[in-house]
Design a protein around this motif. Structure first.
Motif, PDB file in Angstrom:
ATOM      1  N   MET A  67      38.212  57.869   8.072  1.00 34.02           N
ATOM      2  CA  MET A  67      37.852  57.448   6.714  1.00 34.02           C
ATOM      3  C   MET A  67      38.798  56.356   6.221  1.00 34.02           C
ATOM      4  SD  MET A  67      36.956  61.179   5.045  1.00 34.02           S
ATOM      5  CE  MET A  67      36.594  60.471   3.435  1.00 34.02           C
ATOM      6  N   TYR A  68      40.076  56.489   6.553  1.00 28.72           N
ATOM      7  CA  TYR A  68      41.044  55.455   6.169  1.00 28.72           C
ATOM      8  C   TYR A  68      40.687  54.120   6.817  1.00 28.72           C
ATOM      9  CZ  TYR A  68      45.387  52.766   6.278  1.00 28.72           C
ATOM     10  OH  TYR A  68      46.319  51.758   6.170  1.00 28.72           O
ATOM     11  N   GLY A  69      40.255  54.168   8.088  1.00 31.16           N
ATOM     12  CA  GLY A  69      39.835  52.948   8.768  1.00 31.16           C
ATOM     13  C   GLY A  69      38.642  52.287   8.088  1.00 31.16           C
ATOM     14  N   ASP A  70      37.708  53.119   7.571  1.00 26.76           N
ATOM     15  CA  ASP A  70      36.553  52.577   6.854  1.00 26.76           C
ATOM     16  C   ASP A  70      36.982  51.870   5.573  1.00 26.76           C
ATOM     17  OD1 ASP A  70      34.792  53.412   8.742  1.00 26.76           O
ATOM     18  OD2 ASP A  70      34.178  55.231   7.690  1.00 26.76           O
ATOM     19  N   PHE A  71      37.872  52.518   4.805  1.00 31.62           N
ATOM     20  CA  PHE A  71      38.336  51.918   3.552  1.00 31.62           C
ATOM     21  C   PHE A  71      39.129  50.648   3.821  1.00 31.62           C
ATOM     22  CE2 PHE A  71      37.540  56.175   1.779  1.00 31.62           C
ATOM     23  CZ  PHE A  71      36.910  55.825   0.585  1.00 31.62           C
ATOM     24  N   LYS A  72      39.947  50.674   4.889  1.00 31.04           N
ATOM     25  CA  LYS A  72      40.755  49.509   5.211  1.00 31.04           C
ATOM     26  C   LYS A  72      39.880  48.330   5.628  1.00 31.04           C
ATOM     27  CE  LYS A  72      44.737  48.159   8.052  1.00 31.04           C
ATOM     28  NZ  LYS A  72      45.692  48.591   9.108  1.00 31.04           N
ATOM     29  N   GLY A  73      38.774  48.606   6.319  1.00 32.04           N
ATOM     30  CA  GLY A  73      37.866  47.543   6.755  1.00 32.04           C
ATOM     31  C   GLY A  73      36.791  47.201   5.753  1.00 32.04           C
ATOM     32  N   GLY A  74      36.826  47.840   4.583  1.00 30.84           N
ATOM     33  CA  GLY A  74      35.838  47.549   3.548  1.00 30.84           C
ATOM     34  C   GLY A  74      34.423  47.970   3.918  1.00 30.84           C
ATOM     35  N   PHE A  75      34.290  48.963   4.806  1.00 31.40           N
ATOM     36  CA  PHE A  75      32.991  49.491   5.242  1.00 31.40           C
ATOM     37  C   PHE A  75      32.087  48.405   5.817  1.00 31.40           C
ATOM     38  CE2 PHE A  75      34.515  52.674   2.277  1.00 31.40           C
ATOM     39  CZ  PHE A  75      34.158  53.878   2.891  1.00 31.40           C
ATOM     40  N   GLU A  76      32.707  47.414   6.477  1.00 35.10           N
ATOM     41  CA  GLU A  76      31.919  46.323   7.063  1.00 35.10           C
ATOM     42  C   GLU A  76      30.989  46.834   8.159  1.00 35.10           C
ATOM     43  OE1 GLU A  76      34.434  43.247   8.439  1.00 35.10           O
ATOM     44  OE2 GLU A  76      35.138  42.649   6.455  1.00 35.10           O
ATOM     45  N   LEU A  77      31.430  47.833   8.905  1.00 39.36           N
ATOM     46  CA  LEU A  77      30.617  48.381   9.996  1.00 39.36           C
ATOM     47  C   LEU A  77      29.870  49.644   9.581  1.00 39.36           C
ATOM     48  CD1 LEU A  77      33.209  47.949  12.899  1.00 39.36           C
ATOM     49  CD2 LEU A  77      31.339  46.413  12.263  1.00 39.36           C
ATOM     50  N   GLY A  78      29.926  49.988   8.299  1.00 38.55           N
ATOM     51  CA  GLY A  78      29.282  51.200   7.828  1.00 38.55           C
ATOM     52  C   GLY A  78      30.210  52.400   7.953  1.00 38.55           C
ATOM     53  N   PRO A  79      29.827  53.560   7.398  1.00 38.71           N
ATOM     54  CA  PRO A  79      30.661  54.759   7.498  1.00 38.71           C
ATOM     55  C   PRO A  79      30.815  55.221   8.944  1.00 38.71           C
ATOM     56  CG  PRO A  79      28.494  55.295   6.610  1.00 38.71           C
ATOM     57  CD  PRO A  79      28.569  53.809   6.653  1.00 38.71           C
ATOM     58  N   TRP A  80      31.932  55.869   9.234  1.00 39.00           N
ATOM     59  CA  TRP A  80      32.287  56.221  10.611  1.00 39.00           C
ATOM     60  C   TRP A  80      31.269  57.140  11.270  1.00 39.00           C
ATOM     61  CZ3 TRP A  80      33.060  61.329  11.818  1.00 39.00           C
ATOM     62  CH2 TRP A  80      33.271  62.206  10.747  1.00 39.00           C
ATOM     63  N   TRP A  81      30.635  58.042  10.498  1.00 43.33           N
ATOM     64  CA  TRP A  81      29.710  58.992  11.120  1.00 43.33           C
ATOM     65  C   TRP A  81      28.416  58.341  11.615  1.00 43.33           C
ATOM     66  CZ3 TRP A  81      31.119  59.224   5.928  1.00 43.33           C
ATOM     67  CH2 TRP A  81      30.135  58.871   5.011  1.00 43.33           C
ATOM     68  N   GLN A  82      28.083  57.145  11.086  1.00 42.28           N
ATOM     69  CA  GLN A  82      26.875  56.456  11.535  1.00 42.28           C
ATOM     70  C   GLN A  82      27.091  55.728  12.863  1.00 42.28           C
ATOM     71  OE1 GLN A  82      25.346  53.901   8.458  1.00 42.28           O
ATOM     72  NE2 GLN A  82      24.814  55.611   7.082  1.00 42.28           N
ATOM     73  N   ARG A  83      28.340  55.411  13.182  1.00 38.78           N
ATOM     74  CA  ARG A  83      28.635  54.695  14.433  1.00 38.78           C
ATOM     75  C   ARG A  83      29.478  55.547  15.372  1.00 38.78           C
ATOM     76  NH1 ARG A  83      32.464  52.880  10.700  1.00 38.78           N
ATOM     77  NH2 ARG A  83      34.592  52.868  11.534  1.00 38.78           N
ATOM     78  N   LEU A  84      29.455  56.878  15.157  1.00 36.27           N
ATOM     79  CA  LEU A  84      30.330  57.784  15.900  1.00 36.27           C
ATOM     80  C   LEU A  84      30.141  57.664  17.407  1.00 36.27           C
ATOM     81  CD1 LEU A  84      32.451  60.020  15.693  1.00 36.27           C
ATOM     82  CD2 LEU A  84      30.593  61.686  15.538  1.00 36.27           C
ATOM     83  N   PHE A  85      28.876  57.558  17.850  1.00 35.37           N
ATOM     84  CA  PHE A  85      28.596  57.532  19.289  1.00 35.37           C
ATOM     85  C   PHE A  85      28.203  56.143  19.794  1.00 35.37           C
ATOM     86  CE2 PHE A  85      27.182  61.834  17.773  1.00 35.37           C
ATOM     87  CZ  PHE A  85      28.312  62.509  18.227  1.00 35.37           C
ATOM     88  N   ASN A  86      28.398  55.131  18.972  1.00 40.67           N
ATOM     89  CA  ASN A  86      28.044  53.768  19.391  1.00 40.67           C
ATOM     90  C   ASN A  86      28.878  53.333  20.596  1.00 40.67           C
ATOM     91  OD1 ASN A  86      26.299  53.732  17.276  1.00 40.67           O
ATOM     92  ND2 ASN A  86      27.338  52.131  16.103  1.00 40.67           N
ATOM     93  N   GLY A  87      28.194  52.829  21.625  1.00 35.95           N
ATOM     94  CA  GLY A  87      28.884  52.326  22.807  1.00 35.95           C
ATOM     95  C   GLY A  87      29.328  53.399  23.781  1.00 35.95           C
ATOM     96  N   TYR A  88      28.952  54.646  23.528  1.00 38.04           N
ATOM     97  CA  TYR A  88      29.376  55.732  24.418  1.00 38.04           C
ATOM     98  C   TYR A  88      28.563  55.718  25.715  1.00 38.04           C
ATOM     99  CZ  TYR A  88      32.744  58.351  21.616  1.00 38.04           C
ATOM    100  OH  TYR A  88      33.873  58.752  20.955  1.00 38.04           O
ATOM    101  N   SER A  89      29.269  56.023  26.817  1.00 39.39           N
ATOM    102  CA  SER A  89      28.640  56.146  28.127  1.00 39.39           C
ATOM    103  C   SER A  89      29.061  57.488  28.728  1.00 39.39           C
ATOM    104  CB  SER A  89      29.076  54.997  29.046  1.00 39.39           C
ATOM    105  OG  SER A  89      30.469  55.051  29.278  1.00 39.39           O
ATOM    106  N   ILE A  90      28.593  57.763  29.928  1.00 35.94           N
ATOM    107  CA  ILE A  90      28.977  59.016  30.597  1.00 35.94           C
ATOM    108  C   ILE A  90      30.488  59.069  30.797  1.00 35.94           C
ATOM    109  CG2 ILE A  90      28.776  60.341  32.731  1.00 35.94           C
ATOM    110  CD1 ILE A  90      25.914  59.353  32.998  1.00 35.94           C
TER     111      ILE A  90
END
Length: 322
Positions: free
Chosen positions: A211-234
């Motif tokens: 959450m601190y990372g979201d506030f620090k980045g001004g929510f440019e990438l959206g809230p953390w829970w929406q991108r939690l698994f973005n880019g994940y592989s096996i």
């Protein structure tokens, strides 16, 4: 399960962590948010511990659980220490190069031994103290590069702040480990219940960091829970499960063994990672690595083998009656 089997498994998992993390990169970069890895690992550990605690509660002999807040609140401390430690790591790397940082990180081997004696009141023999110092020397030797790899004057030429932060980081790492061992052994509570408390605070603090990372980045990438698994592989999921499993094994060692065993396991894992990297990533083998491995093996024997196997004790002559 014997402690040495758990230590061997911990060594294997710890050594594979760095390799898996490297393999999870794409063109030298992470496609996922690496801050989500510790959060998911803590969530995995909490889920596993909660399941086994639930199974234990269903049995005929329910586990012992101390539920008073004055006891539960103590499990908040390791999460705070690790949070400060993680920030100290990043701050240290702004002043020193990675090679110097890795070498300074070996200070935690000696500081763990010192806190092991001061906090837990565990006495070590002179031979064991020599073994711990040798372990620190061996791991440091294996990480020192020759003048042909990097300029010799680049080692230990950073500002004073970098060394102070490096020492702080090593002390915090040792303090977190020793304090966790104290918590695990201060009563006869179930290991699963202790883990649930420990990892609950871990999940909360890691969520707060996201959450601190979201506030620090001004929510440019959206809230953390929406991108939690973005880019994940096996392989990324293997990193999460490997990190989580390592944490569970460490908690077992803290409960039924001690911090010194953990220190030896992680140190041997680091050396094993270096050896495997020679074959997997074409890393150049050095004489320093060979010498470091030999020193660490000697240290391992000195610490754990019985004295009579290391030193030939004088035979006592039978007393003859006159």
């Amino acid at each position: 399960m014997q402690w040495y089997l758990v230590a061997a498994l911990l060594t294997a998992l710890t050594s594979s962590q760095g390799i898996l993390t490297t393999l999870s990169q794409s063109n030298g970069k992470y496609k996922y948010d690496y801050a989500t890895i510790p959060f998911l690992a803590e969530l995995f550990k909490l889920s596993v511990s909660s399941f086994f605690l639930w199974k234990k509660c269903q049995s005929s002999s329910p586990p012992r659980m101390t539920k008073e807040w004055r006891s539960v609140r103590l499990y908040l401390v390791p999460s705070v220490i690790y949070l400060i430690h993680n920030n100290a790591q990043f701050a240290t790397l702004t002043y020193v190069d990675p090679s110097t940082y890795q070498i300074m990180g070996n200070l935690k081997i000696v500081t763990t031994g010192i806190l092991f004696r001061l906090v837990l009141k565990r006495k070590l023999s002179n031979l064991q103290w020599m073994a711990i110092v040798l372990l620190a020397i061996g791991t440091t030797t294996s990480q020192v590069k020759g003048c042909g790899d990097t300029p010799c004057d680049s080692l230990f030429s950073a500002p004073l702040q970098g060394y102070m932060l490096g020492i702080l980081s090593a002390c915090l790492s040792a303090l977190a480990g020793v304090y966790t061992e104290y918590l695990m052994k201060k009563n006869n509570d179930s290991l699963y219940w202790q883990n649930v408390q420990l990892y609950t605070f871990g999940v909360i603090f890691n969520m707060g960091w996201l959450m601190y990372g979201d506030f620090k980045g001004g929510f440019e990438l959206g809230p953390w829970w929406q991108r939690l698994f973005n880019g994940y592989s096996i392989i990324t999921w293997m990193v999460v499960f490997n990190l989580g499993s390592t944490g569970l094994l460490v908690s077992w060692l803290m409960k039924y063994s001690d911090n010194i065993v953990k220190v030896y396991s992680t140190s041997m894992a680091m050396l094993l990672t270096m050896v495997l990297s020679i074959y997997l990533f074409s890393v150049k083998a050095t004489i320093q690595l060979f010498l470091g491995i030999m020193i660490c093996i000697i240290s391992l024997q000195m610490y754990f083998m019985p004295v009579h196997m290391l030193v030939e004790l004088p035979q006592t002559l039978p007393v003859t009656s006159k």
